[in-house]
Design an enzyme around this catalytic site. Structure first.
Site, PDB file in Angstrom:
ATOM      1  N   ASN A  27       0.821  -1.212   0.000  1.00 14.04           N
ATOM      2  CA  ASN A  27       0.000   0.000   0.000  1.00 14.04           C
ATOM      3  C   ASN A  27       0.852   1.257   0.000  1.00 14.04           C
ATOM      4  OD1 ASN A  27      -2.201  -1.633   0.013  1.00 14.04           O
ATOM      5  ND2 ASN A  27      -2.990  -0.970   1.996  1.00 14.04           N
ATOM      6  N   ILE A  28       0.336   2.295  -0.601  1.00  7.58           N
ATOM      7  CA  ILE A  28       1.111   3.520  -0.759  1.00  7.58           C
ATOM      8  C   ILE A  28       1.494   4.136   0.579  1.00  7.58           C
ATOM      9  CG2 ILE A  28      -0.909   5.039  -0.922  1.00  7.58           C
ATOM     10  CD1 ILE A  28       0.684   6.579  -3.119  1.00  7.58           C
ATOM     11  N   LYS A  29       0.664   3.937   1.620  1.00  6.75           N
ATOM     12  CA  LYS A  29       0.997   4.527   2.921  1.00  6.75           C
ATOM     13  C   LYS A  29       2.190   3.844   3.563  1.00  6.75           C
ATOM     14  CE  LYS A  29      -2.499   1.795   5.379  1.00  6.75           C
ATOM     15  NZ  LYS A  29      -3.718   1.873   6.202  1.00  6.75           N
ATOM     16  N   GLY A  30       2.483   2.608   3.183  1.00  9.24           N
ATOM     17  CA  GLY A  30       3.722   1.956   3.550  1.00  9.24           C
ATOM     18  C   GLY A  30       3.899   1.619   5.000  1.00  9.24           C
TER      19      GLY A  30
END
Length: 253
Positions: free
Chosen positions: A130-133
């Protein structure tokens, strides 16, 4: 024992240097009682802790008790003979990863991720994809030259193979958190066998597994290309994928 040998041997540290004090936690299938605490102390003694002190005991339902025991051990450790999997590739920034993929593949690198079997814990795979990492790093969805397909939880091995074929995956990332009865090991072996049956060696995607209970030294035994354990960041995974792409023979898209 020579002075050099003595210096490389280490003893655990608790209150003062070299005192050998350690803290151990475990659960016994007994209701909480004085007898249960005595049993916990007995176990600690049998494991080599002397003296051993039960510093915490908490009921876990009516039939189990969780313990924390503090005590001294007399064992020494030798760091010179410890076996670990060292990182054998350079850590890259997202910009460097994108540039390397673009130069080497001349297309986007396709990553398919999932939690297989009955594992419904997506925290691990989401932290990487996910982009939020995770840990201040953005996940692989952030990388412009990576196409990420996150299949989520409870994906069967045939479904994973089918989607990897359809997406022409370069890499397959699998997260396993559930470890009862070594489910993570059984699922991983099933997955690696299925991919070897479905793909010729030159076309098989990279197989990467991760989870808090994996031993990073077991990659060969499990039939995968890399095992990542707890604390792994998206940047480490992305850098590994680029490293393997850079060292692999070029394959036409």
């Amino acid at each position: 024992m020579s002075d050099t040998e003595d210096k490389r041997l280490l003893r655990p540290y608790g209150d003062t240097t070299g005192d050998g004090m350690v803290q151990l936690s475990f659960t016994l299938p007994m209701p909480h009682s004085k007898v249960a605490e005595g049993a916990a102390e007995q176990l600690a003694h049998k494991m080599g802790m002397d003296p051993a002190l039960v510093v915490h005991a908490k009921p876990m339902g009516p039939d189990f008790t969780f313990f924390v025991v503090y005590g001294r051990v007399h064992h020494l450790v030798d760091p010179s003979i410890v076996e670990v999997v060292e990182r054998d590739y350079e850590l890259l920034t997202p910009k460097e990863v994108n540039a390397a993929v673009k130069e080497r593949l001349r297309r986007r690198l396709v990553v398919v991720g999932a939690c297989i079997g009955t594992d419904a814990h997506t925290v691990g795979i989401d932290a990487i994809l996910n982009i939020k990492g995770f840990a201040g790093e953005k996940g692989l969805e952030y990388y412009r030259e990576l196409k990420v397909v996150n299949l989520g939880a409870q994906v069967s091995v045939p479904q994973l193979v089918e989607r990897a074929v359809a997406e022409k995956a370069d890499a397959v990332l699998v997260s396993q958190v559930v470890t009862q009865r070594d489910a993570h090991l059984l699922n991983t072996r099933e997955m690696s066998a299925a991919f070897r049956e479905a793909f010729p060696p030159a076309r098989r995607p990279l197989l990467v597994v991760g989870g808090p209970r994996f031993d990073e030294k077991m990659a060969g035994e499990l039939g995968v290309d890399r095992v990542f354990s707890r604390g792994t960041t998206p940047g480490e995974v992305a850098s590994f994928l680029v490293h393997r792409i850079a060292t692999a023979p070029a394959v036409a898209s």
